[in-house]
Design a protein around this motif. Structure first.
Motif, PDB file in Angstrom:
ATOM      1  N   ALA A 276       0.948  -1.281  -0.080  1.00 20.95           N
ATOM      2  CA  ALA A 276      -0.083   0.055  -0.056  1.00 20.95           C
ATOM      3  C   ALA A 276       0.812   1.209  -0.082  1.00 20.95           C
ATOM      4  CB  ALA A 276      -0.894  -0.083   1.234  1.00 20.95           C
ATOM      5  N   ASP A 277       0.177   2.411  -0.660  1.00 21.91           N
ATOM      6  CA  ASP A 277       1.020   3.591  -0.544  1.00 21.91           C
ATOM      7  C   ASP A 277       1.203   4.077   0.994  1.00 21.91           C
ATOM      8  OD1 ASP A 277       1.316   3.841  -3.202  1.00 21.91           O
ATOM      9  OD2 ASP A 277      -0.727   5.038  -3.314  1.00 21.91           O
ATOM     10  N   LEU A 278       2.581   4.293   1.157  1.00 29.32           N
ATOM     11  CA  LEU A 278       2.991   4.871   2.819  1.00 29.32           C
ATOM     12  C   LEU A 278       2.052   6.167   2.912  1.00 29.32           C
ATOM     13  CD1 LEU A 278       6.466   4.051   2.733  1.00 29.32           C
ATOM     14  CD2 LEU A 278       4.575   2.500   3.444  1.00 29.32           C
ATOM     15  N   ILE A 279       1.910   6.231   4.146  1.00 30.98           N
ATOM     16  CA  ILE A 279       1.237   7.701   4.516  1.00 30.98           C
ATOM     17  C   ILE A 279       2.525   8.478   5.360  1.00 30.98           C
ATOM     18  CG2 ILE A 279      -0.386   8.997   6.195  1.00 30.98           C
ATOM     19  CD1 ILE A 279      -1.708   7.252   3.788  1.00 30.98           C
ATOM     20  N   ASP A 280       2.734   9.578   4.784  1.00 28.62           N
ATOM     21  CA  ASP A 280       3.749  10.353   5.369  1.00 28.62           C
ATOM     22  C   ASP A 280       3.320  11.538   6.098  1.00 28.62           C
ATOM     23  OD1 ASP A 280       5.987   9.346   3.826  1.00 28.62           O
ATOM     24  OD2 ASP A 280       4.933  10.127   1.960  1.00 28.62           O
ATOM     25  N   ILE A 281       4.234  11.568   7.549  1.00 27.35           N
ATOM     26  CA  ILE A 281       3.953  12.870   8.371  1.00 27.35           C
ATOM     27  C   ILE A 281       5.089  13.409   8.483  1.00 27.35           C
ATOM     28  CG2 ILE A 281       1.680  11.745   9.323  1.00 27.35           C
ATOM     29  CD1 ILE A 281       3.412  10.848  11.572  1.00 27.35           C
TER      30      ILE A 281
ATOM     31  N   ARG B 234      -6.085  12.128   9.189  1.00 23.62           N
ATOM     32  CA  ARG B 234      -4.825  12.334   8.523  1.00 23.62           C
ATOM     33  C   ARG B 234      -4.434  13.769   8.398  1.00 23.62           C
ATOM     34  NH1 ARG B 234      -2.788  10.580   2.750  1.00 23.62           N
ATOM     35  NH2 ARG B 234      -0.457  11.353   2.892  1.00 23.62           N
ATOM     36  N   ALA B 235      -3.523  14.205   8.902  1.00 24.82           N
ATOM     37  CA  ALA B 235      -2.988  15.626   8.739  1.00 24.82           C
ATOM     38  C   ALA B 235      -1.445  15.782   8.532  1.00 24.82           C
ATOM     39  CB  ALA B 235      -3.148  16.420  10.252  1.00 24.82           C
ATOM     40  N   PRO B 236      -0.893  17.002   8.297  1.00 23.63           N
ATOM     41  CA  PRO B 236       0.696  17.134   8.055  1.00 23.63           C
ATOM     42  C   PRO B 236       1.420  16.430   9.172  1.00 23.63           C
ATOM     43  CG  PRO B 236      -0.463  19.191   7.495  1.00 23.63           C
ATOM     44  CD  PRO B 236      -1.465  18.387   8.044  1.00 23.63           C
TER      45      PRO B 236
ATOM     46  N   LEU C  92      -9.311  -1.510  16.869  1.00 17.30           N
ATOM     47  CA  LEU C  92      -8.006  -1.181  17.250  1.00 17.30           C
ATOM     48  C   LEU C  92      -7.524   0.146  16.544  1.00 17.30           C
ATOM     49  CD1 LEU C  92      -4.971  -1.857  18.579  1.00 17.30           C
ATOM     50  CD2 LEU C  92      -4.789  -3.423  16.498  1.00 17.30           C
ATOM     51  N   ASP C  93      -7.063   1.017  17.054  1.00 16.05           N
ATOM     52  CA  ASP C  93      -6.699   2.437  16.636  1.00 16.05           C
ATOM     53  C   ASP C  93      -5.210   2.493  16.882  1.00 16.05           C
ATOM     54  OD1 ASP C  93      -9.340   2.907  15.561  1.00 16.05           O
ATOM     55  OD2 ASP C  93      -9.354   4.848  16.872  1.00 16.05           O
ATOM     56  N   ILE C  94      -4.439   2.980  15.991  1.00 15.57           N
ATOM     57  CA  ILE C  94      -3.100   3.263  16.205  1.00 15.57           C
ATOM     58  C   ILE C  94      -2.613   4.539  15.597  1.00 15.57           C
ATOM     59  CG2 ILE C  94      -0.767   2.536  15.626  1.00 15.57           C
ATOM     60  CD1 ILE C  94      -2.190   0.335  17.002  1.00 15.57           C
ATOM     61  N   ALA C  95      -2.409   5.542  16.591  1.00 16.47           N
ATOM     62  CA  ALA C  95      -2.561   6.474  16.343  1.00 16.47           C
ATOM     63  C   ALA C  95      -0.785   7.309  16.279  1.00 16.47           C
ATOM     64  CB  ALA C  95      -3.070   7.888  17.352  1.00 16.47           C
ATOM     65  N   PHE C  96      -0.419   7.721  15.189  1.00 16.69           N
ATOM     66  CA  PHE C  96       0.933   8.659  15.089  1.00 16.69           C
ATOM     67  C   PHE C  96       1.047  10.002  15.016  1.00 16.69           C
ATOM     68  CE2 PHE C  96       0.787   4.255  13.108  1.00 16.69           C
ATOM     69  CZ  PHE C  96       1.932   3.723  13.475  1.00 16.69           C
ATOM     70  N   ALA C  97       1.827  10.660  15.955  1.00 14.37           N
ATOM     71  CA  ALA C  97       1.907  11.876  15.828  1.00 14.37           C
ATOM     72  C   ALA C  97       3.289  12.835  15.953  1.00 14.37           C
ATOM     73  CB  ALA C  97       0.882  12.712  16.951  1.00 14.37           C
ATOM     74  N   LEU C  98       3.669  13.605  15.262  1.00 17.90           N
ATOM     75  CA  LEU C  98       4.946  14.029  15.450  1.00 17.90           C
ATOM     76  C   LEU C  98       4.950  15.506  16.105  1.00 17.90           C
ATOM     77  CD1 LEU C  98       6.806  13.029  11.918  1.00 17.90           C
ATOM     78  CD2 LEU C  98       7.267  12.227  14.270  1.00 17.90           C
TER      79      LEU C  98
END
Length: 291
Positions: free
Chosen positions: A2-7, A87-89, A112-118
């Protein structure tokens, strides 16, 4: 794939694969890769999500309420597509919900949610497991990120170490051939609070702290930038590689493999959390690049 999601943030960028909600790249502000390159000569994983079990079950069977279900090591989440629900930047959230395929091996309604934040030089990953059914739901969860060994800062591989944030006086669990937990403890390889990384530590599989008293560890070479890894919600820790491989996995777990000979219900096994109907259980992992 799958296409990767970039942040991205001012200090880091990340790319996540919706298949398995797997962190695939983590790079510093100059684009240097902090994760494994997933060379198939060693291991093709990057940072699989371990759910609804951690480790291996005796006979690869999940025993629940008198019924047996086939369940491979580390569960099924790492082998399933997640939906991108936000999805956000600088952030993204991925969701896996039960379906006919999951209910055939794990008879529960879940989300099951997996949340990523920078944020600057920190990546926060948070897992939230919701019970959408009418009965208590037993589950385990684990993180499995594989960081570059050595990190890309010119320091020798043999200088890399992991420094725990508190004393770890307990012996380790012993993983026996077949992936289960043996009855004999394994002597701790720590020098004070420091694990000096060597390939021969991993000849017989992972190092397993159960319990781990620390809630934070620092990985890298003392003379270069390092990764600060915080795991406030998980009381077990695995550290693993294949001898000679260019990565080290630092794996906070809420769960563990079956003891040798275990034949009981999953609800009675150490490392299981029971989530009440309508409730959610969460845990976080923070990775911070320290200059």
């Amino acid at each position: 794939m799958a296409d990767l999601i970039d942040i991205a943030s001012s200090g880091l960028s990340a790319a996540i694969n919706p298949f398995g909600a797997e962190l695939t790249h983590l790079r510093d502000a100059d684009g240097r890769e902090l994760m494994t390159d997933a060379d198939p000569a060693w291991w093709t994983g990057h940072a699989p999500i371990l759910f609804p079990i951690v480790g291996r079950l005796n006979g690869d069977l999940l025993r629940i309420d008198g019924n047996d279900y086939p369940m491979k090591q580390h569960g099924f989440a790492r082998r399933m597509p997640f939906a991108v629900v936000d999805r956000a930047p600088d952030r993204a959230i991925f969701r896996l919900t039960d379906c006919e395929e999951t209910r055939a091996v794990y008879p529960f309604a879940f989300a099951l949610d997996i949340a990523f934040a920078l944020d600057a030089a920190t990546l926060r990953i948070e897992a939230s497991i919701g019970n959408r059914g009418t009965a208590p739901m037993p589950a385990s969860f684990g993180w499995h990120p594989a960081f570059a060994w050595p990190l890309p800062y010119g320091q020798p591989r043999e200088d890399h170490r992991i420094l725990f944030d508190t004393d770890e006086p307990d012996p380790l669990r012993q993983i026996v051939p077949g992936g289960l937990i043996g009855p004999a403890p394994r002597p701790s390889p720590l020098d004070g609070r420091t694990l000096h990384l060597r390939d021969d530590l991993f000849t017989n599989d992972a190092l397993v702290w159960d319990p781990v008293r620390s809630r934070r560890a620092t990985y890298g070479a003392p003379a270069g930038p390092q990764l600060d890894i915080a795991f406030p919600d998980t009381a077990k820790l695995g550290i693993w590689t294949k001898p000679g491989a260019p990565f080290i996995c630092i794996e906070p777990w809420h769960g563990i493999a079956d003891p040798e000979g275990y034949g009981g219900d999953i609800r009675d096994k150490p490392g299981i959390v029971e989530i009440a109907p309508g409730a959610t259980w969460s845990c976080a992992l923070d990775v911070t690049l320290r200059s």
